[in-house]
Each structure stands twice: as C-alpha cells, then as structure tokens.
Design an enzyme around this catalytic site. Structure first.
Site, PDB file in Angstrom:
ATOM      1  CG  MET A   1      -1.816   1.417   1.558  1.00  0.00           C
ATOM      2  SD  MET A   1      -3.027   1.448   2.853  1.00  0.00           S
ATOM      3  CE  MET A   1      -2.069   0.948   4.118  1.00  0.00           C
ATOM      4  N   PRO A   2       0.833   1.896  -1.047  1.00  0.00           N
ATOM      5  CG  PRO A   2       1.294   2.309  -3.354  1.00  0.00           C
ATOM      6  CD  PRO A   2       0.538   1.479  -2.450  1.00  0.00           C
ATOM      7  CE1 TYR A   3       0.047   8.289   5.001  1.00  0.00           C
ATOM      8  CE2 TYR A   3       2.407   8.924   4.641  1.00  0.00           C
ATOM      9  CZ  TYR A   3       0.919   9.334   5.273  1.00  0.00           C
ATOM     10  OH  TYR A   3       0.716  10.395   5.759  1.00  0.00           O
TER      11      TYR A   3
END
Length: 68
Positions: A1-3
C-alpha cells in the site's frame, strides 16, 4: 500500500487538491503498477512560518522578495 505525503505552503483549492491526489495515484499506477484502490495520498498545508529555505522562513523570504 503506497503512502504519499505532500506538503505545501500555499493554500490550495479543493479542486487542486483533488487533482494532486488523482495525479499521484495515477502516476504510481502507471510507473510502479500500484493498485489505486490501496494508494493513500495525504496533503498537509503548512504555514509559511513553519517552512524554511536557505536559513530563513518562507514568510520572511517572500516578504524580502516582494520588496525587490
């Protein structure tokens, strides 16, 4: 999950923020193959008093540049 955390000093409209969020999400999808459904983008608006460049606050820098 990119942040992704975007920090800006200028007030941006809701429309411009939506454009940033969509653009970053699409970039991660296109370049890294990341799933847009799990990509998180946070935009933080900081006071120019809390952001410094070259040893001075952005507020002071802008005031100095406006006088030039």
């Amino acid at each position: 999950m990119p942040y992704v955390n975007i920090k800006i000093t200028d007030q941006a409209t809701a429309e411009k923020k939506a454009e940033l969020i969509a653009g970053v999400t699409n970039l991660l999808r296109d370049v890294l193959g990341k799933n847009p459904a799990t990509t998180v983008v946070v935009i933080e608006e900081l006071s120019t008093d809390n952001w410094g460049i070259g040893g001075e606050s952005t507020t002071a820098r802008r005031k100095r540049e406006a006088k030039s």
